[in-house]
Design a protein around this motif. Structure first.
Motif, PDB file in Angstrom:
ATOM      1  N   VAL A  42      60.694   4.375  10.932  1.00 32.38           N
ATOM      2  CA  VAL A  42      61.480   3.781   9.846  1.00 32.38           C
ATOM      3  C   VAL A  42      61.448   2.256   9.825  1.00 32.38           C
ATOM      4  O   VAL A  42      61.830   1.654   8.833  1.00 32.38           O
ATOM      5  CB  VAL A  42      62.955   4.262   9.883  1.00 32.38           C
ATOM      6  N   CYS A  43      60.987   1.629  10.893  1.00 31.75           N
ATOM      7  CA  CYS A  43      61.020   0.163  10.980  1.00 31.75           C
ATOM      8  C   CYS A  43      59.712  -0.461  10.513  1.00 31.75           C
ATOM      9  O   CYS A  43      58.652   0.139  10.598  1.00 31.75           O
ATOM     10  CB  CYS A  43      61.289  -0.284  12.413  1.00 31.75           C
ATOM     11  N   GLY A  56      67.849  -4.738   8.051  1.00 28.30           N
ATOM     12  CA  GLY A  56      66.810  -5.689   7.681  1.00 28.30           C
ATOM     13  C   GLY A  56      65.471  -5.402   8.338  1.00 28.30           C
ATOM     14  O   GLY A  56      64.437  -5.858   7.873  1.00 28.30           O
ATOM     15  N   SER A  57      65.456  -4.634   9.420  1.00 21.93           N
ATOM     16  CA  SER A  57      64.201  -4.310  10.098  1.00 21.93           C
ATOM     17  C   SER A  57      63.582  -3.011   9.588  1.00 21.93           C
ATOM     18  O   SER A  57      62.508  -2.628  10.033  1.00 21.93           O
ATOM     19  CB  SER A  57      64.427  -4.221  11.609  1.00 21.93           C
ATOM     20  N   LEU A  58      64.251  -2.334   8.647  1.00 24.69           N
ATOM     21  CA  LEU A  58      63.720  -1.097   8.087  1.00 24.69           C
ATOM     22  C   LEU A  58      62.700  -1.399   7.001  1.00 24.69           C
ATOM     23  O   LEU A  58      62.738  -2.453   6.376  1.00 24.69           O
ATOM     24  CB  LEU A  58      64.846  -0.255   7.475  1.00 24.69           C
ATOM     25  N   THR A  59      61.799  -0.456   6.768  1.00 24.53           N
ATOM     26  CA  THR A  59      60.882  -0.596   5.645  1.00 24.53           C
ATOM     27  C   THR A  59      61.691  -0.501   4.358  1.00 24.53           C
ATOM     28  O   THR A  59      62.831  -0.040   4.359  1.00 24.53           O
ATOM     29  CB  THR A  59      59.815   0.516   5.660  1.00 24.53           C
ATOM     30  N   PHE A  60      61.099  -0.925   3.251  1.00 26.44           N
ATOM     31  CA  PHE A  60      61.826  -0.943   1.981  1.00 26.44           C
ATOM     32  C   PHE A  60      62.351   0.443   1.616  1.00 26.44           C
ATOM     33  O   PHE A  60      63.522   0.602   1.257  1.00 26.44           O
ATOM     34  CB  PHE A  60      60.912  -1.481   0.875  1.00 26.44           C
ATOM     35  N   ILE A  64      66.455   1.802   1.297  1.00 29.39           N
ATOM     36  CA  ILE A  64      67.077   2.526   0.190  1.00 29.39           C
ATOM     37  C   ILE A  64      67.652   3.841   0.682  1.00 29.39           C
ATOM     38  O   ILE A  64      68.771   4.222   0.326  1.00 29.39           O
ATOM     39  CB  ILE A  64      66.057   2.736  -0.948  1.00 29.39           C
ATOM     40  N   MET A  65      66.913   4.544   1.529  1.00 32.40           N
ATOM     41  CA  MET A  65      67.399   5.799   2.092  1.00 32.40           C
ATOM     42  C   MET A  65      68.673   5.557   2.899  1.00 32.40           C
ATOM     43  O   MET A  65      69.636   6.316   2.795  1.00 32.40           O
ATOM     44  CB  MET A  65      66.311   6.419   2.978  1.00 32.40           C
TER      45      MET A  65
END
Length: 101
Positions: A42-43, A56-60, A64-65
């Motif tokens: 997820v990062c 803030g370290s998650l993918t876009f 949203i998820m």
């Protein structure tokens, strides 16, 4: 107005299948789930995975998820900038296709 599980499934016509999720890793998933692997899934590439899992370290897509999880599915009023272990388990289940009841 109170909407219980049976009324919800009746209104939405969603199937009632999958493993029951109660906030921790489901017994059926214990051999498939790894917290470290879920974090990597997820990062983004620049994420520091040695400490707290900040949104803030998650993918876009995962941001949203996480927003949907933290605001709609399992609403909470504080600490929205940090993904909990419960959030991580749910995101991992969604991304890997495990069914949740």
């Amino acid at each position: 107005m109170i909407i219980d599980q049976s009324m919800f499934f009746s209104l939405t016509k969603l199937p009632n299948q999958g493993a029951p999720f109660e906030g921790t890793i489901v017994d059926d998933w214990k051999f498939d789930y790894s917290s470290h692997d879920a974090c990597r899934m997820v990062c983004n590439d620049q994420a520091d995975m040695t400490s707290r899992l900040l949104v803030g370290s998650l993918t876009f897509d995962c941001r949203i998820m996480h927003y949907i999880i933290a605001r709609i599915m399992l609403p909470r009023s504080s600490n929205l900038a940090q993904a909990s272990e419960e959030d991580l388990i749910l995101m991992w289940a969604f991304l890997t296709g495990f069914q949740i009841d």
